[in-house]
Design an enzyme around this catalytic site. Sequence first.
Site, PDB file in Angstrom:
ATOM      1  N   GLU A 101       0.909  -1.062  -0.045  1.00 56.39           N
ATOM      2  CA  GLU A 101       0.192   0.133  -0.067  1.00 56.39           C
ATOM      3  C   GLU A 101       0.969   1.171  -0.052  1.00 56.39           C
ATOM      4  OE1 GLU A 101      -1.460   1.006   4.311  1.00 56.39           O
ATOM      5  OE2 GLU A 101      -1.872  -1.050   4.219  1.00 56.39           O
ATOM      6  N   HIS A 151       3.156  -0.028  10.565  1.00 55.30           N
ATOM      7  CA  HIS A 151       2.649   1.194  10.149  1.00 55.30           C
ATOM      8  C   HIS A 151       1.496   1.542  10.801  1.00 55.30           C
ATOM      9  CE1 HIS A 151       0.722  -1.353   7.414  1.00 55.30           C
ATOM     10  NE2 HIS A 151      -0.066  -0.655   7.168  1.00 55.30           N
ATOM     11  N   ARG A 189      -2.962  -6.563  13.470  1.00 56.18           N
ATOM     12  CA  ARG A 189      -2.836  -5.609  14.565  1.00 56.18           C
ATOM     13  C   ARG A 189      -1.832  -6.127  15.414  1.00 56.18           C
ATOM     14  NH1 ARG A 189      -7.903  -5.063  15.294  1.00 56.18           N
ATOM     15  NH2 ARG A 189      -8.229  -3.730  13.522  1.00 56.18           N
TER      16      ARG A 189
END
Length: 408
Positions: free
Chosen positions: A211, A268, A288
């Site tokens: 991404e 990130h 996560r």
Amino acid sequence: MSKYTMISPQVPNVPWQERPADLKGAPVWRYNENPIIGRNPVEGVARIFNSAVMPYEGEFIGVFRAEQTNGIPYIYLGRSKDAIHWEIDKEKINFVDEDGKEFMPVYAYDPRLVKIEDTYYIMWCQDFYGASIGLAKTTDFKTFVRLENPFLPFNRNAVMFPRKINGNFVMMSRPSDSGHTPFGDIFISESPDLVYWGRHRHEKGSLGKMECWYVLDCPKDAKLVLGHKAKSQGEVREMVENGKWEEFLQYVPVKKGDFIQIDPGTVHAITTGCLLLETQQNSDVTYRIYDYDRLSNGKPRELHVQKSIDVILAPAKSPEDMVKHVQNLPKNTLNELISCQYYTVFKLDLEGEMTFEQSHPFLNISVTEGEAVLNGTKVKKGDHLILPAEFGAVKLEGKAEIIASAVR
């Protein structure tokens, strides 16, 4: 060469040629003097095909698919001081079993070579009542101990990960059929001892998510979490398991108009007050690792700590390799910010009038500043639109900042 990062031990004598100026969308490029190994490199061998090379004792060593003059492939060993000029052994690799007795495959081709801890492992395709995977180990490239076949036929194209994960060896393989049919999904399997393999999982095509972010707005002195400060995979585990978040997380200063490319395996997070435009690979993978102890409906959100540790790259990329300052690019042109195997992202600073051809399968247009007229239609900051395939000529007039993206 300093702008490229190799996730490996240092290889100061690695051969290198600069990226060709006209190459786009590819992370590697061919040596312009290929082939480096010509025909008939040693007596009895006609040609060299798919091979695997790695640094060894300050030089290079490789395992080579050697097509013999009788048409039968075997694996040969080769050595080189510079990875360009090779000396291939005159005899094929002699595999033995755990007791030292000869244990040769009927034929062997397409080898892979990987080092795990202090041992080197060779994987190849062979015949075992059909196409199957062979496996051997060595510590000195003199004695090669062939191990049991990992899987039943039909299977080919296997490679082990260069480190254990949760104490297990991990192998990727491609089950297929007895021919060279161009199909076969990739599976990941685990083993504690290289004998018993299990936990077979279908790999859906990606080991992570690619991404990128464009910073639309942010506070003065804003920072984003981009990467981490651990030097090794062991440090990643130790810091995460002990909750050393301030010591672990890498905060990188950003400003409006910055562009950030985030590769799979990169830690990130967005911080307070930052507004981003995101382009990403089509994927439903999100791990996560930490949620700042926040609650959702009175409960902590689900974490994926172990899965995150397994895929985090260490050491992380430097901030300079991730963040581009793209505030002052040429006007009235589609400036390419990134092109990878999943997408291409452009930035256009429009002042006046320009025309270009929409040649992509589709083109996403996001107006991030100002306003313009696109083929007679007014667009302004905050508008998003899609230009489909065969849209043809695109005429823009006005003063605007535009981020455009397309699939590859």
